[in-house]
Motif scaffolding. Structure first.
Motif, PDB file in Angstrom:
ATOM      1  N   PRO A  46     -33.272  35.073 -10.646  1.00 27.09           N
ATOM      2  CA  PRO A  46     -33.605  36.270 -10.626  1.00 27.09           C
ATOM      3  C   PRO A  46     -32.838  37.162 -11.504  1.00 27.09           C
ATOM      4  O   PRO A  46     -33.346  38.495 -11.820  1.00 27.09           O
ATOM      5  N   THR A  47     -31.971  36.637 -12.337  1.00 28.42           N
ATOM      6  CA  THR A  47     -31.395  37.098 -13.618  1.00 28.42           C
ATOM      7  C   THR A  47     -32.107  36.842 -14.848  1.00 28.42           C
ATOM      8  O   THR A  47     -31.290  37.215 -15.854  1.00 28.42           O
ATOM      9  N   GLU A  99     -37.621  36.089  -5.493  1.00 30.08           N
ATOM     10  CA  GLU A  99     -36.701  36.674  -6.272  1.00 30.08           C
ATOM     11  C   GLU A  99     -36.612  35.862  -7.685  1.00 30.08           C
ATOM     12  O   GLU A  99     -36.062  36.334  -8.517  1.00 30.08           O
ATOM     13  N   TYR A 100     -37.266  34.621  -7.757  1.00 32.44           N
ATOM     14  CA  TYR A 100     -37.199  33.805  -8.986  1.00 32.44           C
ATOM     15  C   TYR A 100     -38.617  34.224  -9.817  1.00 32.44           C
ATOM     16  O   TYR A 100     -39.645  34.719  -9.262  1.00 32.44           O
ATOM     17  N   ILE A 110     -44.060  41.860 -25.819  1.00 33.58           N
ATOM     18  CA  ILE A 110     -45.244  42.025 -24.856  1.00 33.58           C
ATOM     19  C   ILE A 110     -44.680  41.296 -23.554  1.00 33.58           C
ATOM     20  O   ILE A 110     -43.896  40.575 -23.490  1.00 33.58           O
ATOM     21  N   ASN A 111     -45.219  41.760 -22.544  1.00 27.04           N
ATOM     22  CA  ASN A 111     -44.786  41.384 -21.067  1.00 27.04           C
ATOM     23  C   ASN A 111     -45.823  40.381 -20.425  1.00 27.04           C
ATOM     24  O   ASN A 111     -47.012  40.737 -20.894  1.00 27.04           O
ATOM     25  N   ILE A 112     -45.658  39.453 -19.507  1.00 30.24           N
ATOM     26  CA  ILE A 112     -46.482  38.681 -18.897  1.00 30.24           C
ATOM     27  C   ILE A 112     -46.143  38.362 -17.665  1.00 30.24           C
ATOM     28  O   ILE A 112     -44.914  38.615 -17.307  1.00 30.24           O
ATOM     29  N   LYS A 113     -47.031  38.228 -16.527  1.00 30.25           N
ATOM     30  CA  LYS A 113     -46.816  38.086 -15.184  1.00 30.25           C
ATOM     31  C   LYS A 113     -46.591  36.694 -14.814  1.00 30.25           C
ATOM     32  O   LYS A 113     -47.103  35.799 -15.092  1.00 30.25           O
ATOM     33  N   LYS A 146     -44.385  39.425 -10.951  1.00 28.88           N
ATOM     34  CA  LYS A 146     -43.228  39.985 -11.502  1.00 28.88           C
ATOM     35  C   LYS A 146     -43.502  39.731 -13.008  1.00 28.88           C
ATOM     36  O   LYS A 146     -43.854  38.901 -13.491  1.00 28.88           O
ATOM     37  N   GLU A 147     -43.066  40.935 -13.621  1.00 30.62           N
ATOM     38  CA  GLU A 147     -43.158  40.874 -15.136  1.00 30.62           C
ATOM     39  C   GLU A 147     -41.910  40.397 -16.017  1.00 30.62           C
ATOM     40  O   GLU A 147     -40.854  40.843 -15.497  1.00 30.62           O
TER      41      GLU A 147
END
Length: 597
Positions: free
Chosen positions: A62-63, A88-89, A109-112, A117-118
């Motif tokens: 989660p962190t 959460e993971y 850039i972000n991925i899901k 969750k990104e």
């Protein structure tokens, strides 16, 4: 060639103490390595150690800290889903395909993940590569009397041949963040690596290699390497030269037609069967059952030979939820709509997939593969191709091999070398050992920079010239460096282009890089052109003049596009040139203070 460049070239040819290759695939990841023997001898495929591949799956906390990779990641995530703690993971599978599908790549850039969750893509790739790198080093040191340091290793990471320059740069940047030294890192093209390995196995008469493969590597022979991976299928076309080196005849081509396409078709079939509302709720609420169901299909898909039924345990959740939502039994639904089509059957809690359905699921990929090869064969310069080499993990499916063989029977020799998946890894190690094995590449696009040019009425039709530094010039011009389908000698500089910088007041000059599908684009705003990055050139502080001439070359270094720059009026002065394909900012080029002659 000046001293600095000569020294760099000699350094790149120096044999490392060891070569380690990572095949970071969409579905699976593996690695291989080779130690330089005490007494030098040419490297051979059988000298290379290969590790069994594991799923390309990453689990982060989660962190956003690394938890597990491969089968360990899948097992831990299944346990988390049972305990309802998985949301959460961060759980990533098949994430490599983002580098192919996303239209614009950048460092941030972000991925899901599996639950939407990104996370920053660079973090995911870095953690995955770091884990594999550390395990690889541990394995290498376990087999030696003394430890080998990372600085003694030449690292090779395989990439699809059809990847854009930005995707290659992204993978390289992630590897560097994972702790691999930039100067010791090489990218190898997957189908090309397989060809290198197949050539070696043929010439050394490795057991199980058909004689027809040996013929494919005779001087003058032309062949297609069809690399069928989990995510992409890409091709490279080679001609064997008299010295045994390989000449690329056509730029790499292909598409997202790998084994994942079969899985996607299966998922869509189940979705259509029970309804999208029930199916998507099932994936969210009963993730552990879905993962088990999907994993079972993947295992059966690999073993499917084209004639037998495939039986899977059908998730109990879907049977019960269908009755609650639809108000009748799922078995009755099969009787009414599916059994009569003889595509699949539901017997108790077993889903039986018939060969008719399995062939339909595979056709999503195999039809595109065959059509792609047909397109290649229509090109005049490729009409003499004699052989197709099928490699990559997806090529180990008998269905894929049989469909391609049947389609091209009596026209081409279609050969699937043994262990087609490991051929890429072994070939990548061999390429890392000797990158000179590829002599000529074909440019996939026309590459150039955005600049200002001296006005020519015959060329710049429709443009309005303006006065600049006593000359009539035109803005927004495409100045060509490399032409589509041009054959480029690997490692050799092309003819330089000269730029004149006027009134410069900073140590860095930069131009926007464009590519085009046309041979001779005139302006950067043409439909065939697209902005792909930035060329940045650092001018040494010893150069004080504000008006200077600069010569720039673009060429192929290994598997990547590179640039060099020098000042013709300052002998012995070479500038640092950097092509950044992850920087597609809207900053204007230095054409405001420069022009081409």
């Amino acid at each position: 060639m000046d001293g600095a460049r000569a020294k760099s070239r000699q350094s790149s040819h120096r044999k490392p103490s060891a070569v380690a290759a990572i095949d970071f695939g969409t579905t699976n990841t593996g690695y291989a390595y080779y130690f330089r023997p005490a007494q030098y001898r040419p490297i051979a495929a059988n000298d290379i150690e290969v590790k069994k591949q594991v799923p390309t799956t990453v689990l982060l906390s989660p962190t956003k800290d690394f938890v597990a990779f491969g089968e360990a990641a899948e097992d831990q995530y299944r346990n988390l889903t049972v305990e309802k703690k998985h949301n959460e993971y961060y759980y990533f599978r098949h994430f490599k395909m983002n580098l192919h599908h996303l239209p614009h790549l950048s460092n941030d850039i972000n991925i899901k993940d599996a639950t939407g969750k990104e996370m920053q893509a660079m973090t995911v790739f870095k953690e995955a590569i770091k884990y594999v790198k550390e395990e690889l080093l541990e394995k290498m040191n376990g087999g030696q009397t003394g430890d080998i340091s990372e600085s003694e290793v030449r690292w090779v990471i395989t990439v699809p041949a059809i990847w854009r320059d930005s995707a290659k740069q992204f993978m390289k940047a992630a590897a560097i963040l994972a702790g691999i030294r930039a100067e010791g890192l090489v990218l190898a093209l997957e189908p090309e690596s397989a060809a290198i390995c197949c050539k070696d196995m043929a010439l050394n008469n490795v057991a199980g290699v058909e004689g027809v493969i040996l013929k494919a590597f005779d001087p003058g022979q032309m062949y297609i390497v069809l690399d069928c991976g989990g995510g992409t299928v890409d091709t490279t076309v080679h001609e064997v030269q008299t010295d045994g080196r390989l000449k690329e005849l056509h730029a790499a081509a292909g598409g997202p037609w790998g084994g994942k396409l079969v899985n996607d078709a299966f998922e869509q079939h189940i979705c259509d069967l029970v309804g999208s509302d029930i199916f998507h709720k099932f994936k969210k609420e009963n993730t552990s059952q879905w993962l088990e169901f999907e994993s079972n299909f993947e295992a059966k898909k690999i073993r499917y030979e084209g004639k037998q039924d495939i039986t899977l345990t059908f998730p109990a959740y879907l049977i019960s939820k269908f009755k609650i939502v639809r108000k009748y039994e799922l078995h009755d639904h099969f009787e009414q709509d599916y059994l009569r089509n003889r595509m699949c059957k539901l017997i108790d809690n077993n889903l039986v997939l018939t060969p008719k359905l399995m062939d339909h699921l595979f056709a999503n990929a195999t039809d595109k593969i065959n059509a792609h090869i047909e397109d290649l064969r229509c090109k005049e310069k490729l009409k003499m191709i004699s052989t197709i080499l099928l490699v990559g993990g997806f090529s180990e499916s008998k269905v894929v091999v049989n469909v391609v063989k049947e389609h091209f029977k009596n026209e081409l020799r279609v050969v699937a070398p043994p262990h087609g998946g490991s051929a890429i890894l072994k070939g990548a190690v061999m390429y890392g050992w000797d990158q000179n094995i590829i002599a000529v590449r074909v440019c996939p696009f026309t590459y150039g920079v955005h600049t200002r040019s001296v006005y020519n009425a015959n060329i710049h039709k429709g443009a309005t010239p303006k006065e600049f530094n006593g000359k009539r010039v035109v803005d927004n011009c495409f100045h060509k460096h490399l032409e589509i389908d041009e054959q480029v000698l690997v490692g050799e500089n092309t003819t330089p282009s000269t730029y004149t910088l006027i009134n410069r007041n900073k140590p860095v000059a930069f131009w926007r890089i464009y590519k085009s599908t046309q041979k001779n684009p005139v302006f950067c705003h043409e439909k065939s052109c697209s902005h792909i990055g930035t060329l940045k050139i650092e001018i040494p502080p010893s150069v004080k003049e504000t008006n200077i001439k600069m010569n720039i070359c673009m060429t192929c270094r290994g598997t990547e596009l590179k640039a060099t720059a020098f000042l013709p009026d300052h002998k012995g002065v070479e500038c640092v040139a950097n092509l950044d394909f992850l920087d597609t900012s809207s900053l204007e080029s230095d054409m405001v203070s420069s022009f081409t002659e």
